[in-house]
Design a protein around this motif. Structure first.
Motif, short mmCIF file in Angstrom:
data_model
loop_
_atom_site.label_atom_id
_atom_site.label_comp_id
_atom_site.label_asym_id
_atom_site.label_seq_id
_atom_site.Cartn_x
_atom_site.Cartn_y
_atom_site.Cartn_z
N GLY A 73 5.20 13.83 3.82
CA GLY A 73 4.80 13.48 2.47
C GLY A 73 5.92 13.40 1.46
N THR A 74 7.12 13.86 1.82
CA THR A 74 8.24 13.78 0.90
C THR A 74 8.74 12.34 0.80
OG1 THR A 74 9.84 14.32 2.64
CG2 THR A 74 8.93 16.16 1.37
N ILE A 75 9.38 12.01 -0.31
CA ILE A 75 9.83 10.65 -0.53
C ILE A 75 11.06 10.34 0.32
CG2 ILE A 75 11.24 11.29 -2.52
CD1 ILE A 75 10.41 8.56 -3.76
N ARG A 108 -4.31 4.20 8.74
CA ARG A 108 -5.71 4.35 9.16
C ARG A 108 -5.88 5.39 10.27
NH1 ARG A 108 -9.07 0.35 7.19
NH2 ARG A 108 -8.05 -1.49 6.29
N PHE A 109 -4.82 5.69 11.02
CA PHE A 109 -4.92 6.62 12.15
C PHE A 109 -4.60 8.05 11.76
CE2 PHE A 109 -3.62 2.42 13.78
CZ PHE A 109 -4.73 2.13 14.55
N THR A 110 -3.60 8.22 10.86
CA THR A 110 -3.17 9.57 10.50
C THR A 110 -3.65 10.01 9.13
OG1 THR A 110 -1.10 8.82 9.49
CG2 THR A 110 -1.08 9.21 11.87
N GLY A 111 -4.05 9.06 8.28
CA GLY A 111 -4.44 9.40 6.92
C GLY A 111 -3.27 9.64 5.99
N ALA A 112 -2.05 9.42 6.48
CA ALA A 112 -0.85 9.67 5.67
C ALA A 112 -0.53 8.47 4.80
CB ALA A 112 0.34 9.99 6.57
N ARG A 113 -0.13 8.74 3.56
CA ARG A 113 0.35 7.68 2.68
C ARG A 113 1.80 7.37 3.07
NH1 ARG A 113 0.93 8.53 -3.77
NH2 ARG A 113 2.49 10.00 -2.99
N ILE A 121 6.81 -7.48 -6.27
CA ILE A 121 6.85 -6.02 -6.18
C ILE A 121 8.02 -5.52 -7.02
CG2 ILE A 121 7.25 -4.06 -4.64
CD1 ILE A 121 5.81 -5.60 -2.45
N LEU A 122 7.70 -4.78 -8.09
CA LEU A 122 8.72 -4.29 -9.01
C LEU A 122 9.16 -2.86 -8.71
CD1 LEU A 122 7.41 -5.72 -12.43
CD2 LEU A 122 9.09 -6.70 -10.83
N GLN A 123 8.41 -2.16 -7.89
CA GLN A 123 8.81 -0.82 -7.48
C GLN A 123 8.18 -0.53 -6.13
OE1 GLN A 123 8.77 2.29 -10.51
NE2 GLN A 123 8.08 3.79 -9.03
N LYS A 124 8.92 0.19 -5.30
CA LYS A 124 8.40 0.54 -3.97
C LYS A 124 8.92 1.91 -3.59
CE LYS A 124 10.14 -1.33 -0.19
NZ LYS A 124 10.44 -2.30 0.89
N GLU A 125 8.04 2.75 -3.05
CA GLU A 125 8.43 4.05 -2.52
C GLU A 125 7.94 4.17 -1.08
OE1 GLU A 125 8.35 6.80 -6.60
OE2 GLU A 125 6.79 7.03 -5.08
N THR A 126 8.76 4.75 -0.21
CA THR A 126 8.34 5.07 1.15
C THR A 126 8.37 6.58 1.31
OG1 THR A 126 10.59 4.93 2.05
CG2 THR A 126 9.28 2.91 2.03
N TYR A 127 7.57 7.09 2.25
CA TYR A 127 7.40 8.54 2.39
C TYR A 127 7.60 8.96 3.85
CZ TYR A 127 5.24 7.64 -2.11
OH TYR A 127 5.02 7.19 -3.39
N HIS A 128 8.15 10.16 4.01
CA HIS A 128 8.28 10.76 5.33
C HIS A 128 6.91 11.22 5.82
CE1 HIS A 128 12.57 10.65 4.93
NE2 HIS A 128 12.60 11.48 3.92
N ALA A 129 6.86 11.60 7.10
CA ALA A 129 5.60 12.07 7.68
C ALA A 129 5.07 13.31 6.98
CB ALA A 129 5.79 12.34 9.17
N PHE A 176 16.83 8.90 0.21
CA PHE A 176 16.91 10.36 0.24
C PHE A 176 17.18 10.82 1.66
CE2 PHE A 176 14.34 9.07 -3.32
CZ PHE A 176 14.80 9.87 -4.37
N GLY A 177 18.36 11.40 1.91
CA GLY A 177 18.74 11.85 3.23
C GLY A 177 18.87 13.35 3.30
N PRO A 178 19.19 13.88 4.47
CA PRO A 178 19.31 15.33 4.65
C PRO A 178 20.44 15.95 3.84
CG PRO A 178 20.05 14.15 6.61
CD PRO A 178 19.40 13.14 5.73
#
Length: 297
Positions: free
Chosen positions: A137-139, A109-114, A127-135, A9-11
């Motif tokens: 919280g958006t995907i 552990r430092f920011t509490g962000a997922r 691993i059958l699925q993976k999601e990463t998130y921006h600072a 997901f880009g700008p």
């Protein structure tokens, strides 16, 4: 054997790829792209540390003779780094590609962000699925197995690497120094390099290499916190950064001119200082990259 969909997901919107993959333990993989249209028919074959990338549109085969140095590859064997910086939290079981999985979120552990969430095959631990998130919280990206079948009957011919008639071969640049011997790599750079005095909490240097990029001898330092990665490139030839097809935006790093582009979860920042040209590339926001760049000396 599997079909895998990846979305970044880009700008300017989302970019999706779909590939069919076959893997034979321990280290042979065949990947055929079926979408998007401009990648249809492209193939990647991996034999251990060798990678053959078949570019159908340009009729070429790019051959790499060394393992990938991306942060995930390096930190796969360093569970301690990941667990030092992230807290795993398990969720209720879910079905992915017809198989029961264990969802696991990784919380900084430092920011509490997922920062990442993975769905682990309950039986095979794949691993059958993976999601990463921006600072915020958006995907940022999603990888998902749409179907998967476990088998031991894949023909060896699937992993063959012939050069098709009419294709030309491109040998990828190979690091001239061992990435794990960081001090020696830095000495081999041929110039006095700079390094950041500030890094976000949890980040540490994990590899270094010296390569020739577009004819320019370049030192590459990679930092990671176990999930997120940050690369610092530097050279002493005043060579301009290559932003590809992306149009950079002019900003300031303290009182120095700089350029940056953003591509989904990845930001690319370049500037010059004291006779060196620098580029920072990482899945961090622009503010963090500017703070790191200002500390490089």
């Amino acid at each position: 054997m599997a079909q895998v969909q990846s979305i970044h997901f880009g700008p300017s919107g989302a970019v999706a790829t779909i590939s069919r993959e076959e893997h034979l333990a321990p280290d042979e993989t065949h990947e055929l792209y079926v979408a998007p249209q401009e990648m249809y028919g492209d193939t990647v074959v991996i034999h251990g540390t060798e990678t053959f990338s078949y570019d159908k549109q340009h009729q070429r085969v790019v051959i790499s003779h060394s393992p990938s140095l991306d942060a995930q590859t390096i930190t796969n064997g360093n569970l301690g780094l990941l667990l030092a910086n992230y807290r795993p939290t398990l969720d209720a079981p879910e079905i992915v590609a017809g198989r029961p999985t264990i969802p696991c979120a990784l919380v900084n552990r430092f920011t509490g962000a997922r920062v990442m969430r993975v769905w682990i095959d309950a039986q095979t631990r794949l691993i059958l699925q993976k999601e990463t998130y921006h600072a915020n919280g958006t995907i940022g990206s999603r990888m998902q197995f749409e179907s998967i079948r476990y088998t031991q009957t894949i023909p060896s011919a699937v992993f063959a690497t012939p050069i098709p008639s009419g294709y030309h071969v491109v040998e990828n640049a190979t690091p001239s120094s061992n990435a794990s011997d960081i001090e020696r790599v830095i000495k081999d750079a041929g110039f006095t390099p700079a390094s950041p005095r500030y890094l976000p909490e949890g980040f540490t240097v994990v590899s270094a290499d010296v390569t020739i990029l577009r004819g320019v001898k370049t030192l590459h330092l990679m930092y990671s916190d176990g999930i997120r990665s940050l690369s610092l490139f530097e050279n002493a030839t005043n060579a301009a950064a290559d932003f590809g097809h992306m149009k950079p935006i002019a900003i300031k790093v303290e009182n120095r001119d700089a350029l940056y582009v953003n591509d989904g979860s990845t930001t690319f920042l370049s500037w010059k200082n004291s006779g060196l040209t620098f580029a920072l590339v990482g899945d961090l926001d622009l503010g963090e990259l500017k703070a790191i760049a200002a500390s490089v000396s």
